[in-house]
Design a protein around this motif. Structure first.
Motif, PDB file in Angstrom:
ATOM      1  N   PHE A  84     -24.833 -19.142  19.084  1.00 18.42           N
ATOM      2  CA  PHE A  84     -24.802 -18.453  18.140  1.00 18.42           C
ATOM      3  C   PHE A  84     -23.100 -17.922  18.223  1.00 18.42           C
ATOM      4  O   PHE A  84     -22.362 -18.365  18.624  1.00 18.42           O
ATOM      5  N   PRO A  85     -23.185 -17.043  17.115  1.00 20.72           N
ATOM      6  CA  PRO A  85     -21.613 -15.870  17.159  1.00 20.72           C
ATOM      7  C   PRO A  85     -21.303 -15.521  17.891  1.00 20.72           C
ATOM      8  O   PRO A  85     -22.879 -15.215  19.257  1.00 20.72           O
ATOM      9  N   PRO A  86     -20.068 -15.452  19.083  1.00 20.15           N
ATOM     10  CA  PRO A  86     -19.708 -15.075  19.841  1.00 20.15           C
ATOM     11  C   PRO A  86     -20.436 -13.722  20.604  1.00 20.15           C
ATOM     12  O   PRO A  86     -20.857 -13.324  21.777  1.00 20.15           O
ATOM     13  N   GLU A  87     -20.490 -12.528  20.006  1.00 19.78           N
ATOM     14  CA  GLU A  87     -21.035 -11.643  20.409  1.00 19.78           C
ATOM     15  C   GLU A  87     -23.139 -11.503  20.162  1.00 19.78           C
ATOM     16  O   GLU A  87     -23.305 -11.261  22.146  1.00 19.78           O
ATOM     17  N   SER A  88     -23.418 -12.530  19.721  1.00 20.46           N
ATOM     18  CA  SER A  88     -24.911 -12.442  20.086  1.00 20.46           C
ATOM     19  C   SER A  88     -24.436 -13.582  21.311  1.00 20.46           C
ATOM     20  O   SER A  88     -25.507 -13.321  22.243  1.00 20.46           O
TER      21      SER A  88
ATOM     22  N   PRO B  22     -13.948 -38.673  16.797  1.00 19.89           N
ATOM     23  CA  PRO B  22     -15.370 -39.038  15.523  1.00 19.89           C
ATOM     24  C   PRO B  22     -16.384 -38.090  16.124  1.00 19.89           C
ATOM     25  O   PRO B  22     -17.429 -38.691  17.629  1.00 19.89           O
ATOM     26  N   GLY B  23     -16.899 -37.843  14.976  1.00 17.79           N
ATOM     27  CA  GLY B  23     -17.794 -36.832  15.398  1.00 17.79           C
ATOM     28  C   GLY B  23     -17.874 -35.554  16.840  1.00 17.79           C
ATOM     29  O   GLY B  23     -18.799 -34.570  17.018  1.00 17.79           O
ATOM     30  N   GLY B  24     -16.295 -35.405  16.964  1.00 26.93           N
ATOM     31  CA  GLY B  24     -16.149 -34.135  17.774  1.00 26.93           C
ATOM     32  C   GLY B  24     -16.012 -33.164  17.087  1.00 26.93           C
ATOM     33  O   GLY B  24     -15.468 -33.079  15.765  1.00 26.93           O
ATOM     34  N   PRO B  25     -15.981 -31.659  17.904  1.00 31.29           N
ATOM     35  CA  PRO B  25     -14.594 -30.445  17.458  1.00 31.29           C
ATOM     36  C   PRO B  25     -13.431 -30.470  16.864  1.00 31.29           C
ATOM     37  O   PRO B  25     -12.678 -31.568  16.992  1.00 31.29           O
ATOM     38  N   SER B  26     -13.376 -30.276  15.908  1.00 31.72           N
ATOM     39  CA  SER B  26     -12.210 -29.870  15.230  1.00 31.72           C
ATOM     40  C   SER B  26     -11.396 -29.082  16.041  1.00 31.72           C
ATOM     41  O   SER B  26     -10.032 -28.992  15.832  1.00 31.72           O
ATOM     42  N   ALA B  27     -11.701 -27.925  17.419  1.00 32.03           N
ATOM     43  CA  ALA B  27     -11.002 -26.769  17.546  1.00 32.03           C
ATOM     44  C   ALA B  27     -12.084 -26.428  18.881  1.00 32.03           C
ATOM     45  O   ALA B  27     -13.009 -26.494  18.480  1.00 32.03           O
ATOM     46  N   LEU B  28     -11.581 -25.730  19.815  1.00 32.79           N
ATOM     47  CA  LEU B  28     -12.041 -24.998  20.987  1.00 32.79           C
ATOM     48  C   LEU B  28     -11.425 -23.445  21.313  1.00 32.79           C
ATOM     49  O   LEU B  28     -10.317 -23.991  21.323  1.00 32.79           O
ATOM     50  N   PHE B  29     -13.182 -22.793  21.121  1.00 34.04           N
ATOM     51  CA  PHE B  29     -11.865 -21.059  21.439  1.00 34.04           C
ATOM     52  C   PHE B  29     -12.882 -20.361  22.891  1.00 34.04           C
ATOM     53  O   PHE B  29     -13.623 -21.319  22.913  1.00 34.04           O
ATOM     54  N   VAL B  30     -11.483 -19.502  22.968  1.00 26.47           N
ATOM     55  CA  VAL B  30     -12.665 -18.692  24.245  1.00 26.47           C
ATOM     56  C   VAL B  30     -12.352 -17.462  23.765  1.00 26.47           C
ATOM     57  O   VAL B  30     -12.015 -16.611  23.178  1.00 26.47           O
ATOM     58  N   HIS B  31     -14.059 -16.627  24.142  1.00 27.93           N
ATOM     59  CA  HIS B  31     -13.714 -15.646  24.048  1.00 27.93           C
ATOM     60  C   HIS B  31     -14.209 -14.721  25.021  1.00 27.93           C
ATOM     61  O   HIS B  31     -15.232 -15.107  25.844  1.00 27.93           O
ATOM     62  N   GLU B  32     -13.131 -14.351  25.769  1.00 25.88           N
ATOM     63  CA  GLU B  32     -13.395 -13.614  26.880  1.00 25.88           C
ATOM     64  C   GLU B  32     -13.949 -11.767  26.879  1.00 25.88           C
ATOM     65  O   GLU B  32     -13.523 -11.970  25.822  1.00 25.88           O
ATOM     66  N   PHE B  33     -14.960 -12.240  27.729  1.00 27.94           N
ATOM     67  CA  PHE B  33     -15.836 -10.195  28.212  1.00 27.94           C
ATOM     68  C   PHE B  33     -15.562 -10.341  29.111  1.00 27.94           C
ATOM     69  O   PHE B  33     -15.478 -10.897  30.507  1.00 27.94           O
ATOM     70  N   ASP B  34     -16.698  -9.473  29.394  1.00 31.32           N
ATOM     71  CA  ASP B  34     -16.158  -8.173  31.038  1.00 31.32           C
ATOM     72  C   ASP B  34     -16.313  -9.471  32.307  1.00 31.32           C
ATOM     73  O   ASP B  34     -16.237  -9.164  33.333  1.00 31.32           O
ATOM     74  N   ILE B  35     -17.636 -10.193  31.881  1.00 30.73           N
ATOM     75  CA  ILE B  35     -17.742 -11.143  33.213  1.00 30.73           C
ATOM     76  C   ILE B  35     -17.647 -12.003  32.944  1.00 30.73           C
ATOM     77  O   ILE B  35     -18.391 -13.083  33.608  1.00 30.73           O
ATOM     78  N   GLY B  36     -17.574 -13.029  32.126  1.00 34.58           N
ATOM     79  CA  GLY B  36     -16.999 -14.011  32.088  1.00 34.58           C
ATOM     80  C   GLY B  36     -16.119 -14.748  30.537  1.00 34.58           C
ATOM     81  O   GLY B  36     -15.420 -13.847  29.611  1.00 34.58           O
ATOM     82  N   TYR B  37     -16.088 -16.320  30.490  1.00 35.15           N
ATOM     83  CA  TYR B  37     -15.498 -16.609  28.869  1.00 35.15           C
ATOM     84  C   TYR B  37     -16.307 -17.320  28.478  1.00 35.15           C
ATOM     85  O   TYR B  37     -16.815 -17.849  28.731  1.00 35.15           O
ATOM     86  N   LEU B  38     -16.495 -17.461  26.785  1.00 31.99           N
ATOM     87  CA  LEU B  38     -17.221 -17.589  26.229  1.00 31.99           C
ATOM     88  C   LEU B  38     -16.488 -19.109  25.724  1.00 31.99           C
ATOM     89  O   LEU B  38     -15.993 -18.969  24.924  1.00 31.99           O
ATOM     90  N   VAL B  39     -16.621 -20.856  25.472  1.00 35.14           N
ATOM     91  CA  VAL B  39     -16.262 -21.812  25.165  1.00 35.14           C
ATOM     92  C   VAL B  39     -17.448 -21.952  24.357  1.00 35.14           C
ATOM     93  O   VAL B  39     -17.968 -22.702  24.019  1.00 35.14           O
TER      94      VAL B  39
END
Length: 122
Positions: free
Chosen positions: A104-108, A50-67
């Motif tokens: 923010f959106p992943p790229e930003s 309840p109140g939690g996210p519906s999904a988590l996503f990972v965006h890999e980039f050159d020096i890290g991972y954005l979750v």
């Protein structure tokens, strides 16, 4: 026990600060998106709760991972959000350090993370 009664304090001087507690070891270092997701899950409510996210996503980039999370659609899309803001989590590939960036959106968010690192280095 008051501060002045601590065995390592000296009467008449400011209280002795508590001992420094170093990290017990290095941060876990993700080597793929699944490992980054496991680390990122620790910083979000449980998916589907309840109140939690519906999904988590990972965006890999050159020096890290954005979750980042997706949230269920509100029942009334015209109503203001129940909670404003939110964060994305970045996990460094080099040392496993976790950094929070705005939702923010992943790229930003990745661009902002690079700026944060540049400021830390100077």
């Amino acid at each position: 026990m008051t501060e002045s009664e601590r065995p390592d304090s000296t009467p008449g001087l400011p209280p002795t600060p508590p001992p420094f507690r170093p990290r017990l070891g290095p941060e876990p270092l993700p080597t793929n998106e699944a490992e980054a997701l496991a680390i990122g899950r620790q910083h979000f409510p449980e998916v589907g709760s309840p109140g939690g996210p519906s999904a988590l996503f990972v965006h890999e980039f050159d020096i890290g991972y954005l979750v980042h999370a997706s949230w269920p659609r509100p029942e009334d899309p015209t109503a203001p959000p129940a909670e404003l803001g939110g964060s994305n989590v970045v996990i460094s590939k080099t040392d496993g350090e976790v950094t929070f960036v705005p939702n923010f959106p992943p790229e930003s968010a990745v661009e902002l993370y690079h700026q944060i690192l540049d400021r830390r280095a100077s």
